[in-house]
Enzyme design. Structure first.
Site, PDB file in Angstrom:
ATOM      1  N   LYS A 144      25.165 -13.399   4.493  1.00 13.43           N
ATOM      2  CA  LYS A 144      24.343 -14.601   4.331  1.00 13.43           C
ATOM      3  C   LYS A 144      25.231 -15.790   3.970  1.00 13.43           C
ATOM      4  O   LYS A 144      25.115 -16.860   4.538  1.00 13.43           O
ATOM      5  CB  LYS A 144      23.273 -14.360   3.263  1.00 13.43           C
ATOM      6  CG  LYS A 144      22.396 -15.554   3.051  1.00 13.43           C
ATOM      7  CD  LYS A 144      21.241 -15.316   2.110  1.00 13.43           C
ATOM      8  CE  LYS A 144      20.480 -16.627   1.921  1.00 13.43           C
ATOM      9  NZ  LYS A 144      19.411 -16.542   0.955  1.00 13.43           N
ATOM     10  N   GLU A 188      34.248  -8.472   0.033  1.00  8.40           N
ATOM     11  CA  GLU A 188      34.318  -7.181   0.726  1.00  8.40           C
ATOM     12  C   GLU A 188      34.166  -7.388   2.238  1.00  8.40           C
ATOM     13  O   GLU A 188      34.914  -6.834   3.039  1.00  8.40           O
ATOM     14  CB  GLU A 188      33.205  -6.244   0.233  1.00  8.40           C
ATOM     15  CG  GLU A 188      33.332  -5.791  -1.210  1.00  8.40           C
ATOM     16  CD  GLU A 188      32.624  -6.713  -2.189  1.00  8.40           C
ATOM     17  OE1 GLU A 188      32.416  -7.917  -1.872  1.00  8.40           O
ATOM     18  OE2 GLU A 188      32.283  -6.226  -3.290  1.00  8.40           O
ATOM     19  N   GLY A 198      18.966 -12.109   0.761  1.00 12.30           N
ATOM     20  CA  GLY A 198      19.829 -11.064   1.329  1.00 12.30           C
ATOM     21  C   GLY A 198      19.132  -9.716   1.445  1.00 12.30           C
ATOM     22  O   GLY A 198      19.178  -9.059   2.479  1.00 12.30           O
ATOM     23  N   ARG A 199      18.447  -9.286   0.375  1.00 11.67           N
ATOM     24  CA  ARG A 199      17.811  -7.959   0.395  1.00 11.67           C
ATOM     25  C   ARG A 199      16.499  -7.948   1.184  1.00 11.67           C
ATOM     26  O   ARG A 199      15.838  -6.929   1.255  1.00 11.67           O
ATOM     27  CB  ARG A 199      17.618  -7.437  -1.027  1.00 11.67           C
ATOM     28  CG  ARG A 199      16.874  -8.369  -1.959  1.00 11.67           C
ATOM     29  CD  ARG A 199      16.954  -7.900  -3.409  1.00 11.67           C
ATOM     30  NE  ARG A 199      16.428  -8.887  -4.346  1.00 11.67           N
ATOM     31  CZ  ARG A 199      17.098  -9.928  -4.821  1.00 11.67           C
ATOM     32  NH1 ARG A 199      18.343 -10.154  -4.434  1.00 11.67           N
ATOM     33  NH2 ARG A 199      16.543 -10.765  -5.678  1.00 11.67           N
ATOM     34  N   GLU A 214      17.619  -5.163  -7.862  1.00 15.57           N
ATOM     35  CA  GLU A 214      18.174  -6.523  -7.784  1.00 15.57           C
ATOM     36  C   GLU A 214      17.055  -7.557  -7.934  1.00 15.57           C
ATOM     37  O   GLU A 214      17.270  -8.649  -8.454  1.00 15.57           O
ATOM     38  CB  GLU A 214      18.935  -6.719  -6.465  1.00 15.57           C
ATOM     39  CG  GLU A 214      19.899  -7.886  -6.506  1.00 15.57           C
ATOM     40  CD  GLU A 214      20.914  -7.889  -5.365  1.00 15.57           C
ATOM     41  OE1 GLU A 214      22.071  -7.491  -5.582  1.00 15.57           O
ATOM     42  OE2 GLU A 214      20.545  -8.301  -4.247  1.00 15.57           O
ATOM     43  N   HIS A 222      16.554  21.492  -5.006  1.00 20.09           N
ATOM     44  CA  HIS A 222      17.557  22.474  -5.406  1.00 20.09           C
ATOM     45  C   HIS A 222      18.652  21.848  -6.239  1.00 20.09           C
ATOM     46  O   HIS A 222      19.706  22.450  -6.443  1.00 20.09           O
ATOM     47  CB  HIS A 222      18.133  23.146  -4.156  1.00 20.09           C
ATOM     48  CG  HIS A 222      17.065  23.827  -3.347  1.00 20.09           C
ATOM     49  ND1 HIS A 222      16.640  25.115  -3.604  1.00 20.09           N
ATOM     50  CD2 HIS A 222      16.286  23.370  -2.342  1.00 20.09           C
ATOM     51  CE1 HIS A 222      15.673  25.429  -2.761  1.00 20.09           C
ATOM     52  NE2 HIS A 222      15.417  24.386  -1.988  1.00 20.09           N
ATOM     53  N   LYS A 267      31.940 -10.322 -10.341  1.00 17.40           N
ATOM     54  CA  LYS A 267      32.688 -10.878  -9.198  1.00 17.40           C
ATOM     55  C   LYS A 267      33.696 -11.915  -9.689  1.00 17.40           C
ATOM     56  O   LYS A 267      34.841 -11.969  -9.248  1.00 17.40           O
ATOM     57  CB  LYS A 267      31.733 -11.589  -8.226  1.00 17.40           C
ATOM     58  CG  LYS A 267      30.801 -10.704  -7.429  1.00 17.40           C
ATOM     59  CD  LYS A 267      30.048 -11.599  -6.419  1.00 17.40           C
ATOM     60  CE  LYS A 267      28.809 -10.938  -5.876  1.00 17.40           C
ATOM     61  NZ  LYS A 267      27.983 -11.826  -5.066  1.00 17.40           N
TER      62      LYS A 267
HETATM   63  O1  F6P Z   1      26.239  -9.394  -4.814  1.00 13.37           O
HETATM   64  C1  F6P Z   1      24.889  -9.310  -4.462  1.00 13.37           C
HETATM   65  C2  F6P Z   1      24.596  -9.926  -3.122  1.00 13.37           C
HETATM   66  O2  F6P Z   1      24.545 -11.310  -3.241  1.00 13.37           O
HETATM   67  C3  F6P Z   1      23.307  -9.379  -2.532  1.00 13.37           C
HETATM   68  O3  F6P Z   1      22.188 -10.012  -3.014  1.00 13.37           O
HETATM   69  C4  F6P Z   1      23.547  -9.571  -1.082  1.00 13.37           C
HETATM   70  O4  F6P Z   1      22.666  -8.829  -0.290  1.00 13.37           O
HETATM   71  C5  F6P Z   1      24.991  -9.126  -0.971  1.00 13.37           C
HETATM   72  O5  F6P Z   1      25.588  -9.604  -2.168  1.00 13.37           O
HETATM   73  C6  F6P Z   1      25.741  -9.610   0.213  1.00 13.37           C
HETATM   74  O6  F6P Z   1      25.803 -11.005   0.272  1.00 13.37           O
HETATM   75  P1  F6P Z   1      26.173 -11.743   1.618  1.00 13.37           P
HETATM   76  O7  F6P Z   1      25.155 -11.381   2.636  1.00 13.37           O
HETATM   77  O8  F6P Z   1      26.166 -13.210   1.294  1.00 13.37           O
HETATM   78  O9  F6P Z   1      27.542 -11.273   2.030  1.00 13.37           O
END
Ligand code: F6P
Length: 504
Positions: free
Chosen positions: A191, A197, A250-251, A336, A367, A477
């Site tokens: 987003k 990452e 995002g979620r 979240e 199990h 972060k």
């Molecule tokens: O660190 C949490 C978050 O902001 C989530 O809410 C989001 O889905 C994820 O990181 C990834 O963010 P982006 O889509 O901006 O890379």
């Protein structure tokens, strides 16, 4: 909390805590607490009868919903008001499914048309022979695509998709090992287009393409983002940037261009079915009142367990291999969204907020973790999710045993069993709800996800929480960045760990 809310909570707290066995003396209980929705993917049965909800609690929670202006908050969600007050944004994921303000629905429709053109161009060979897609994203930019692809491509896919989220290079290497660089596209899903990452993995994927004979690695990249300028600046050609609106969290973004890998793997019609299933759930949530509104009813049950019975976790077991990633999807959605300690106005919350969501797949979990659920000292409300139609073509004994075990667990948890031997006694009275789908398909999955989105939103409204920000993830972060930048000082333990890893 306003006075009406506080009165509603006092009334709820004063209600008797009855056992399930007592509640089941009412012959009409199952009908009263079960509803079957006729959804585009087939009927889905929502059975909340094995929870401790009863008429008194339902009317008590309905009074709480009125005190919280649930109807007004719901209308504000769908009309595109800026209900995410801490970030001053509207919340428009439902518009992606065609339910929302006219302006947002039109914008989403135009962006979907752009996404569809690219998907169909790729299927038509415009970008050459494409067999694999490495989808790089994390959190909401990965969990939805991973769930949908894992659930819906069991019988084959138009493109072999690998979702990579972890910064640990082992994850990306595993995808490389299964893809031919000459026929691989890379989707960079973020987003913000800044997540460390994702950007690190994307750079490594570009390097891998270049080192393996792809002349123009950037020409193989598709960006899925609400920050299209950043994607262009990073090097993606504007024609391969699929934007989505800032007002899609995002979620909550599977329905936007973040769903690109789903459309590429399944074809546009199936992606459209996912949206249609969710839209039908939106219409249910938008139009049904009080406890007839199933996501709201589920939120009543969730708050009953966290706030009136002290449950700190809730578990979700999918008795369906295709939904094995559903619990981890729900973890982000619920924890979240509602794992907060202040209300939307900044004042402290008045009780526990989101429980810890956890779970797994049945029958495997039986199990491994069900011992605690049956005989441990904590009570964990459980959701079972299953489908009547099997996803496999093997001996029907497989599916029969899967379903009988699912139903048996709910019955056993509730009934318990007495024994003279304490180690062999089951206390019973342990609650569960069951969502029984006719079949798992794109539309059903869309409806299931939308049901949980609305359940989460409804619980947030009843707790006075803004479910749409996530500031809790920022501090860690920031500290990681300051370690990278060097010069910052930390506590003795962190300093020693950094030194031990050669990072000090
Ligand atoms: O660190 C949490 C978050 O902001 C989530 O809410 C989001 O889905 C994820 O990181 C990834 O963010 P982006 O889509 O901006 O890379």
């Amino acid at each position: 909390m306003n006075e009406a809310e506080s009165t509603a909570w006092k009334a709820l707290e004063a209600l008797p805590k009855r056992r399930l066995s007592e509640l089941f003396a009412d012959a009409g209980r199952v009908d009263a607490l079960t509803a079957v929705l006729d959804l585009p993917g087939g009927p889905v049965r929502f059975d909340w009868s094995k929870t401790h909800l009863d008429a008194g609690l339902l009317s008590g929670f309905t009074a709480l919903a009125e005190a919280c202006d649930f109807d007004g908050r719901r209308a504000a969600l769908f009309s595109g008001e800026r209900i995410n007050v801490t970030e001053d944004r509207a919340v428009q994921h439902t518009a992606q499914r065609g339910v929302g303000s006219e302006e947002a629905v039109d914008e989403a429709g135009a962006l979907h048309a752009r996404m569809r053109s690219l998907v169909e161009a790729i299927h038509g060979g415009l970008l050459g022979d494409v067999k694999h897609l490495i989808h790089i994203g994390i959190g909401g930019s990965a969990l939805g695509p991973a769930l949908a692809i894992d659930a819906l491509t069991r019988d084959g896919a138009m493109c072999d998709v690998h979702v990579v989220s972890n910064i640990d290079g082992c994850a990306l290497e595993a995808a490389f090992a299964r893809c031919d660089p000459a026929t691989t596209l890379v989707a960079v899903a973020s987003k913000t287009f800044t997540t460390i990452e994702t950007m690190t993995n994307a750079a490594s994927a570009l390097a891998w393409l270049g080192e393996n004979g792809v002349a123009d690695p950037y020409g193989r990249v598709i960006a899925l983002t609400a920050s299209p300028d950043k994607a262009v600046e990073w090097g993606v050609d504007e024609t391969r940037v699929l934007p989505f609106s800032e007002s899609v969290g995002g979620r909550y973004s599977l329905w936007s261009s973040i769903g690109f890998p789903v459309a590429l793997a399944l074809g546009w019609d199936e992606f459209a079915s996912l949206l249609d299933g969710a839209a039908e759930m939106d219409r249910h949530f938008l139009t049904m009142d009080g406890a007839e509104n199933l996501p709201l009813r589920a939120a009543f049950s969730d708050l009953m367990y966290t706030r009136l019975r002290g449950c700190q976790t809730r578990a979700v077991f999918a008795y369906d291999e295709r939904l094995r990633l559903f619990p981890s999807y729900l973890q982000q959605l619920e924890m979240e969204s509602n794992g907060k300690r202040v209300r939307a106005d900044g004042s402290p919350v008045d009780g526990p907020t989101a429980p810890i969501t956890w779970g797994g797949v049945g029958t495997d979990a039986q199990h491994a973790v069900f011992q605690l659920l049956h005989q441990g000292t904590v009570i964990t409300p459980i959701d079972f999710i299953a489908a009547i139609q099997p996803g496999d073509a093997l001996d029907p004994a497989h599916h029969r045993t899967l379903l009988t075990n699912c139903f048996a667990q709910g019955a056993a948890l509730m009934a318990g069993r007495e024994s003279d031997d304490p180690a062999r006694a089951y206390p019973g009275d342990r609650p569960s709800a069951t969502i029984l789908c006719d079949e798992i398909n794109a539309a059903t999955l869309g409806a299931l996800i939308a049901f949980h989105e609305h359940r989460t939103f409804a619980a947030g409204v009843l707790m006075g929480i803004n479910s749409f920000d996530q500031f809790g993830v920022e501090l860690g972060k920031e500290i990681a960045r300051s370690i990278d930048a060097g010069g910052a000082s930390f506590d003795a333990s962190t300093t020693a760990l950094l030194a031990a890893a050669g990072l000090g």
